[in-house]
Motif scaffolding. Sequence first.
Motif, PDB file in Angstrom:
ATOM      1  N   LEU A  76       0.822  -1.209   0.000  1.00 49.11           N
ATOM      2  CA  LEU A  76       0.000   0.000   0.000  1.00 49.11           C
ATOM      3  C   LEU A  76       0.859   1.263   0.000  1.00 49.11           C
ATOM      4  N   ILE A  77       0.534   2.178  -0.924  1.00 50.03           N
ATOM      5  CA  ILE A  77       1.242   3.452  -1.043  1.00 50.03           C
ATOM      6  C   ILE A  77       0.211   4.578  -1.012  1.00 50.03           C
ATOM      7  N   CYS A  78       0.301   5.445  -0.015  1.00 50.40           N
ATOM      8  CA  CYS A  78      -0.614   6.578   0.127  1.00 50.40           C
ATOM      9  C   CYS A  78       0.025   7.814  -0.494  1.00 50.40           C
ATOM     10  N   VAL A  79      -0.615   8.357  -1.514  1.00 48.12           N
ATOM     11  CA  VAL A  79      -0.148   9.586  -2.156  1.00 48.12           C
ATOM     12  C   VAL A  79      -1.036  10.718  -1.642  1.00 48.12           C
ATOM     13  N   SER A  80      -0.483  11.519  -0.731  1.00 48.87           N
ATOM     14  CA  SER A  80      -1.245  12.578  -0.063  1.00 48.87           C
ATOM     15  C   SER A  80      -1.109  13.881  -0.847  1.00 48.87           C
ATOM     16  N   LEU A  81      -2.240  14.389  -1.345  1.00 48.54           N
ATOM     17  CA  LEU A  81      -2.242  15.591  -2.184  1.00 48.54           C
ATOM     18  C   LEU A  81      -2.718  16.797  -1.374  1.00 48.54           C
ATOM     19  N   LEU A 112       4.256   6.407   2.314  1.00 45.82           N
ATOM     20  CA  LEU A 112       3.588   7.698   2.173  1.00 45.82           C
ATOM     21  C   LEU A 112       4.393   8.588   1.246  1.00 45.82           C
ATOM     22  N   LEU A 113       3.712   9.135   0.230  1.00 47.45           N
ATOM     23  CA  LEU A 113       4.326  10.097  -0.683  1.00 47.45           C
ATOM     24  C   LEU A 113       3.505  11.383  -0.630  1.00 47.45           C
ATOM     25  N   GLU A 173       9.553  14.191  -7.802  1.00 46.22           N
ATOM     26  CA  GLU A 173       9.258  13.648  -6.482  1.00 46.22           C
ATOM     27  C   GLU A 173       8.966  12.153  -6.548  1.00 46.22           C
ATOM     28  N   ILE A 174       8.268  11.711  -7.596  1.00 48.35           N
ATOM     29  CA  ILE A 174       7.963  10.284  -7.743  1.00 48.35           C
ATOM     30  C   ILE A 174       9.239   9.479  -7.979  1.00 48.35           C
ATOM     31  N   ILE A 175      10.116   9.986  -8.837  1.00 48.70           N
ATOM     32  CA  ILE A 175      11.378   9.296  -9.111  1.00 48.70           C
ATOM     33  C   ILE A 175      12.202   9.192  -7.836  1.00 48.70           C
TER      34      ILE A 175
END
Length: 295
Positions: free
Chosen positions: A203-208, A268-269, A280-282
Amino acid sequence: MINQSELESKVRHIQVHSRKAVLELLAGEYRSCFKGMGIEFEDVREYSHGDDVRTIDWNVTARTGKPHVKTFMEERELSLYFLLDVSGSGDFGSGVFTKREMAANIFALLAFASAHNHDNVGLILFSDQIELHIKARKGQNHVMRMIDLIMRHEPKSQGTDIAGALDYLNQVRSRRCIAFVLSDFIDQSYSDALRQSAQQHDLICVSLSDVRERELPKSGMLEMVDAETGEMRSIDCSDSRLRKLVKSRSAGHQSQLQDLCREVNADLLPLDTEDDFLHEIIQFFRDRMNRSADA
């Protein structure tokens, strides 16, 4: 309200620029981050840009005159699901992108990287209900269709239910997958669902977020509307106590999410609408790969 020609232009822009970014920068980082070396050899295929050079089959390459790579059983079974929050708060943005448009761009980058590496990609759009479910499949045409659906989708509801979306994922996807949750995480009572999903999936949470959610503009009195409830209120942006309160609550929200992800063993990203999110993703992929190497 965006008109049809503007919508089509946005869709084409995302599709074209995301594929270009994937081919130039992202594909190799994605492969290094998510492609493990399975123990069961499956087949060989021609080399594609971004493939790990360590998988090259030199005997087949020498025999055919074209570079070929080995594939493994683990690669064949890799699937990704994207849970994309389309609730009312996602329509906010003080810069070039709203949070929802940013989510669509991030989805496109990651989904094209997945398609480039012959992986399955599925999509769940959610508000406080499941708005759309596209089963995981392979191929760039499949990805392009999902981008189009995201951009054209008109949510049935403005609320948010992250726990409901995670529970739905666990129901429709019993086998382990890589699951990205793209949301501002402005919701409550989803910690148990996050824990369960993190046990079942990677699970990866991408917080915007947006800068105006952390810092009020210095503009005196301002009329504000809650995008999810429709409630209106006037606030005095020059009030120093209010400005400090908004900043403190935003920092507290992010800190709580960070602690929760650490507790349940989810990645968490955090991303801002003003960020260079490709960079940022890289960097996130590289950090994740380094953590795996140190484990």
